[in-house]
Design a protein around this motif. Structure first.
Motif, short mmCIF file in Angstrom:
data_model
loop_
_atom_site.label_atom_id
_atom_site.label_comp_id
_atom_site.label_asym_id
_atom_site.label_seq_id
_atom_site.Cartn_x
_atom_site.Cartn_y
_atom_site.Cartn_z
N ARG A 1 49.21 64.32 72.86
CA ARG A 1 48.64 65.52 71.88
C ARG A 1 48.70 64.81 70.51
O ARG A 1 48.00 64.94 69.61
N VAL B 1 53.79 76.26 66.07
CA VAL B 1 54.16 75.94 67.66
C VAL B 1 54.55 74.87 67.78
O VAL B 1 54.06 73.68 67.35
N VAL C 1 47.71 78.72 64.20
CA VAL C 1 46.42 79.25 63.42
C VAL C 1 46.22 80.41 63.71
O VAL C 1 46.05 81.09 64.90
N GLU D 1 38.60 81.26 69.97
CA GLU D 1 38.49 79.97 70.51
C GLU D 1 37.39 79.55 71.30
O GLU D 1 36.72 80.53 71.91
N GLU E 1 42.52 70.51 71.29
CA GLU E 1 42.94 69.40 72.32
C GLU E 1 41.63 69.02 72.94
O GLU E 1 40.64 69.67 73.07
P1 AMP Z 1 46.97 74.57 74.32
O1 AMP Z 1 47.82 74.00 75.71
O2 AMP Z 1 47.18 73.43 73.22
O3 AMP Z 1 45.71 74.45 74.69
O4 AMP Z 1 47.41 75.86 73.95
C1 AMP Z 1 47.25 76.65 74.83
C2 AMP Z 1 46.75 78.28 73.90
O5 AMP Z 1 47.87 78.50 73.03
C3 AMP Z 1 45.43 77.75 73.28
O6 AMP Z 1 44.36 77.94 73.87
C4 AMP Z 1 45.81 78.88 72.11
O7 AMP Z 1 45.42 80.17 72.47
C5 AMP Z 1 47.35 78.96 71.80
N1 AMP Z 1 47.40 77.83 70.63
C6 AMP Z 1 47.82 76.52 70.85
N2 AMP Z 1 48.08 75.95 69.87
C7 AMP Z 1 47.91 76.86 68.79
C8 AMP Z 1 48.08 76.98 67.39
N3 AMP Z 1 48.21 75.79 66.70
N4 AMP Z 1 48.02 78.06 66.65
C9 AMP Z 1 47.46 79.20 67.45
N5 AMP Z 1 47.59 79.34 68.78
C10 AMP Z 1 47.60 78.29 69.42
#
Ligand code: AMP
Length: 365
Positions: free
Chosen positions: A114, A152, A192, A197, A275
């Motif tokens: 990441r 997060v 955020v 999304e 991502e």
């Molecule tokens: P990811 O594995 O990074 O795609 O995270 C899974 C889900 O968590 C995302 O699709 C968002 O719904 C939520 N999420 C991840 N990062 C954030 C963030 N910085 N702020 C708010 N929600 C987040």
């Protein structure tokens, strides 16, 4: 658009006959189903003897770090790819000594970290949430304080479907995050408050040609994708266009070959990149029925050096994931427009076992 009546059916023989895919999950299964009409067979390597792709292609059961299994897998292939982004880079490097693997080990290694993803997005001028990196308990505390709450904490590597993440309501929770993530190297991101999304899927061919699909609005629950809708409701055209340009820039920068997915947050009328996935993506499953050429077919075309297919949408598409839910197929198919894709996996809570797509407003007749 060329005139379909002038299509010349005398296509050249396709020199690619067998594509190897590291990973044998549902993505591999759908890649093989798309490859079949092109006269291309797929071979898979997966540790699970009941991997879903085993129904539709040759499955070699073996670990990704077993050099003998990797050699058996690579032998006699015309091209290779992966459908699982946590496949070890070393496995791709070993296979690449026998046959070209696309996307490259470089793209895979960026997609596995990441921090490297975020650095790449920033280098290309793509907005990202405020973040800090941390590898020790002290750094966890400092990162939380610098990013601020809520934030997060995510493991830099090996995260998927919201796993390896911990939300901090206050910066004092940094030690909870440390325990929750097992002290792994992490990235702390500002939480955020997004409006929604969305994702953009692009494909780049061996000669550098690029096509992108229409942006997709996604709804997640518990970190797992539930629905994808195209065209993305509420997404301003300019934001969607900017995201498509960003995805093209990422592919150029990585000299990428194949399908790439990038997930974004729409917040305050701007976009932030979350991502990327260097593979076909769950938010692109609608393309099987909802686009002229699916993401799966275009990925196979790209890794085989074939011309890319049209990525235009056929209408409005909604894709629903079936998550851990053994509801029977007859119920899913009660809507005559529903196209069901069942992955042949044992239903378990939180496990994606299939999806349904409904396309409307397409051509009639
Ligand atoms: P990811 O594995 O990074 O795609 O995270 C899974 C889900 O968590 C995302 O699709 C968002 O719904 C939520 N999420 C991840 N990062 C954030 C963030 N910085 N702020 C708010 N929600 C987040």
């Amino acid at each position: 658009m060329s005139d379909p009546l002038r299509f010349n059916p005398r296509v050249a023989t396709i020199p690619f006959k067998r594509v190897g895919i590291l990973g044998g999950g549902q993505l591999g299964r759908m890649l093989a189903l798309a490859a079949h009409p092109l006269g291309i067979q797929c071979r898979f390597l997966d540790p699970a003897p009941d991997a879903p792709a085993g129904d539709v292609g040759e499955l070699i059961v073996g670990e990704f770090d077993d050099p003998t299994a990797l050699d058996r897998f690579a032998h006699g292939l015309d091209a290779a790819t992966f459908e699982f982004e946590n496949v070890p880079v070393a496995a791709v490097e070993q296979v690449a000594r026998t046959v070209t693997v696309s996307p490259s080990a470089l793209a895979l290694s960026v997609g596995q970290d990441r921090a490297r993803e975020k650095a790449l997005f920033q280098e290309l001028g793509i907005g990202v949430p405020r973040y800090r990196l941390a590898a020790t308990l002290e750094e966890y505390g400092r990162a939380a304080a610098e990013v601020g709450a809520p934030c997060v904490a995510k493991t830099r590597r090996m995260g998927y479907d919201g796993k390896g993440q911990h939300v901090l309501r206050s910066i004092a929770e940094a030690d909870h995050a440390w325990r929750a993530l097992g002290g792994a190297p992490a990235i702390f991101e500002a939480f955020v408050d997004f409006s929604f999304e969305f994702s953009v899927i692009g494909v780049r061919g061996v000669k550098g040609e690029i096509r992108t699909y229409a942006p997709i609005r996604n709804v997640h629950q518990g970190g797992i994708l539930r629905t994808s809708t195209v065209p993305a409701p509420g997404l301003p055209q300019a934001l969607g266009d900017a995201a498509r340009v960003h995805v093209a820039a990422i592919m150029e920068r990585l000299n990428y070959v194949g399908v790439l997915a990038v997930e974004f947050f729409a917040a305050d009328g701007t976009l932030l990149a979350n991502e990327m996935a260097p593979r076909v993506h769950n938010s692109g499953h609608w393309t099987i029925e909802g686009a002229v050429t699916s993401q799966f077919e275009n990925h196979i075309r790209a890794v085989c050096g074939l011309p890319l297919g049209d990525t235009s949408s056929r209408g409005t598409s909604v894709m629903h994931n079936i998550v851990g839910d053994p509801l029977n197929a007859a119920v899913r198919l009660a809507d005559p427009r529903a196209k069901l894709h069942w992955y042949g996996k044992e239903p378990r809570p939180g496990r994606k076992v299939g999806h349904v797509t409904i396309v409307t407003e397409g051509p009639t007749g």
